[in-house]
Design an enzyme around this catalytic site. Structure first.
Site, short mmCIF file in Angstrom:
data_model
loop_
_atom_site.label_atom_id
_atom_site.label_comp_id
_atom_site.label_asym_id
_atom_site.label_seq_id
_atom_site.Cartn_x
_atom_site.Cartn_y
_atom_site.Cartn_z
N TYR A 145 0.84 -1.21 0.00
CA TYR A 145 0.00 0.00 0.00
C TYR A 145 0.87 1.26 0.00
O TYR A 145 0.53 2.26 -0.65
CB TYR A 145 -0.93 0.00 1.22
CG TYR A 145 -1.71 1.30 1.37
CD1 TYR A 145 -2.60 1.72 0.40
CD2 TYR A 145 -1.52 2.11 2.49
CE1 TYR A 145 -3.31 2.91 0.53
CE2 TYR A 145 -2.22 3.31 2.64
CZ TYR A 145 -3.10 3.70 1.65
OH TYR A 145 -3.79 4.88 1.78
N ARG A 152 1.32 7.17 -6.54
CA ARG A 152 0.20 8.09 -6.73
C ARG A 152 0.58 9.51 -6.31
O ARG A 152 0.27 10.49 -7.00
CB ARG A 152 -0.99 7.58 -5.92
CG ARG A 152 -2.22 8.47 -5.98
CD ARG A 152 -3.41 7.86 -5.24
NE ARG A 152 -3.15 7.60 -3.83
CZ ARG A 152 -4.07 7.19 -2.96
NH1 ARG A 152 -5.30 6.97 -3.36
NH2 ARG A 152 -3.74 6.97 -1.70
N TYR A 204 -1.02 13.02 6.54
CA TYR A 204 -0.64 12.00 7.52
C TYR A 204 0.85 12.11 7.82
O TYR A 204 1.65 12.33 6.90
CB TYR A 204 -0.90 10.60 6.96
CG TYR A 204 -2.32 10.07 7.08
CD1 TYR A 204 -3.28 10.69 7.87
CD2 TYR A 204 -2.69 8.91 6.41
CE1 TYR A 204 -4.57 10.17 7.96
CE2 TYR A 204 -3.97 8.38 6.50
CZ TYR A 204 -4.90 9.03 7.28
OH TYR A 204 -6.17 8.51 7.37
N GLU A 326 -14.08 -1.02 6.49
CA GLU A 326 -14.06 0.32 5.90
C GLU A 326 -15.39 0.50 5.16
O GLU A 326 -15.90 -0.44 4.56
CB GLU A 326 -12.87 0.44 4.94
CG GLU A 326 -12.68 1.82 4.37
CD GLU A 326 -11.40 1.92 3.53
OE1 GLU A 326 -10.31 1.64 4.07
OE2 GLU A 326 -11.51 2.22 2.34
#
Ligand code: 3EB
Length: 342
Positions: A145, A152, A204, A326
């Site tokens: 991830y 990205r 984050y 989620e």
């Protein structure tokens, strides 16, 4: 159903696969098997490699255009798309297995997606769904991830004032091969909504990876003079930037729903919603890490949401290993005034 939704540029419904309306829908999304996309005559058939759970098998997500609107399909490299007057729906698919580093292929995907959106006249990504295999596994010493986020982020963070154009998003791990990214892009920018209970994902701290996740908590697309679609990103049991209620499925569901509730309130303060035509939830998707949690999750959701809310339970990995669930949503809104997009 609120009547004006018939004129929405895009209407999302869950239907049984045998429902003839599915065969006519310009975009259908099926779940299970392996990820991929097939253009049909004027239509897009997307398959997400996540197994439906509980009563979810045989349900299909159908997207319709307004009556009389035609979709035009095309293929550009790894991108397959359908465009109407109002929006572009695209799907970028490439082979990927659990041993591939997602970083370079994700970077290529986003470069190609943004280039195609620009070339086709739909510059703004409002909503993106990302599905990749083995999301929590490590390659080259890094969780996959995090590699995905790096690829990205390099694309988005190179754009001017990129925080203001980040799409609402979902990123979920599949148990089958293939990278699948599908999206909705529009001609005009959508409003971005953040959650005051949570640190924005694009800010984050580094403990979650070398590059922050590039997404907005929600986006609001002005889809008609007094109508908007509110896309809620995948929402988990995170407060501030920390995971909460590790190991407690029910409490994680409640925290996720609380976060969604706050996003709805935020949307309403920025963009007044008509009191006589409350927003309508058109679709909710719930991703569960453990298939065995299905009965407990379904019972808990039923207790919280009642029987009127259409939801789909899917077996997928959440991008933080400690999280079990989620939830994402799509709401149709009736507004009192036209949105002002900063
Ligand atoms: C979170 O809030 C949970 O990387 O695109 C949710 C939605 C999550 C989208 C993404 C990640 C993404 O950080 C994870």
């Amino acid at each position: 159903m609120i009547e004006p939704t018939a004129k929405s540029p895009l209407t999302v419904t869950y239907r049984r696969d045998e429902d003839p309306a599915c065969g006519a829908a310009p975009v259908v999304i099926r779940f299970g098997g392996s990820s991929g996309v097939e253009p049909r005559a004027g239509r897009l058939e997307i398959r997400v490699g996540l197994e439906p759970l509980g009563d979810g098998s045989g349900w299909v997500e159908c997207w319709s255009l307004p009556e009389g609107a035609a979709g035009e399909t095309g293929v550009e490299g790894a991108l397959t798309y359908l465009r109407s007057d109002d929006c572009l729906v695209g799907c970028w698919a490439a082979p990927m297995d659990a041993n591939d580093d997602p970083d370079p292929v994700t970077e290529r995907a986003y470069r190609e997606i943004l280039a195609a959106c620009g070339a086709l006249g739909f510059k703004y990504l409002v909503r993106v769904w990302n599905y990749l295999p083995a999301i929590n596994h490590a390659v080259g010493g890094q969780e996959r991830y995090r590699g995905f986020c790096s690829g990205r982020a390099r694309v988005f963070e190179a754009l001017p004032a990129y925080e203001r154009i980040l799409p609402a998003a979902t990123a979920i791990g599949t148990h089958s091969d293939g990278l699948l990214i599908y999206f909705i892009a529009t001609r005009e920018a959508a409003a971005r909504i953040e959650n005051p209970r949570q640190v924005s994902a694009y800010r984050y701290p580094r403990q979650y990876g070398p590059r922050s996740p590039s997404f907005a908590r929600a986006s609001l697309w002005q889809s008609g003079p007094q109508a908007a679609e509110l896309f809620i990103s995948g929402t988990a049991s995170i407060v501030g930037h920390e995971s909460r209620h590790v190991g407690d499925l029910g409490a994680q569901i409640d925290e996720s729903l609380r976060n969604i509730g706050v996003l709805l309130e935020e949307a309403a303060t920025h963009h007044p919603v008509r009191a006589d035509a409350p927003r309508e939830l058109s679709a909710l998707k719930v991703y569960l890490r453990r298939a065995a949690d299905t009965p407990a999750a379904a019972a808990h959701l039923r207790a919280r949401l009642g029987h009127d809310v259409p939801w789909l339970l899917l077996h997928g990995d959440i991008c933080r290993e400690e999280l079990l669930v989620e939830i994402e949503g799509l709401y149709s809104e009736r507004l009192t005034e036209t949105l002002e997009i900063p």
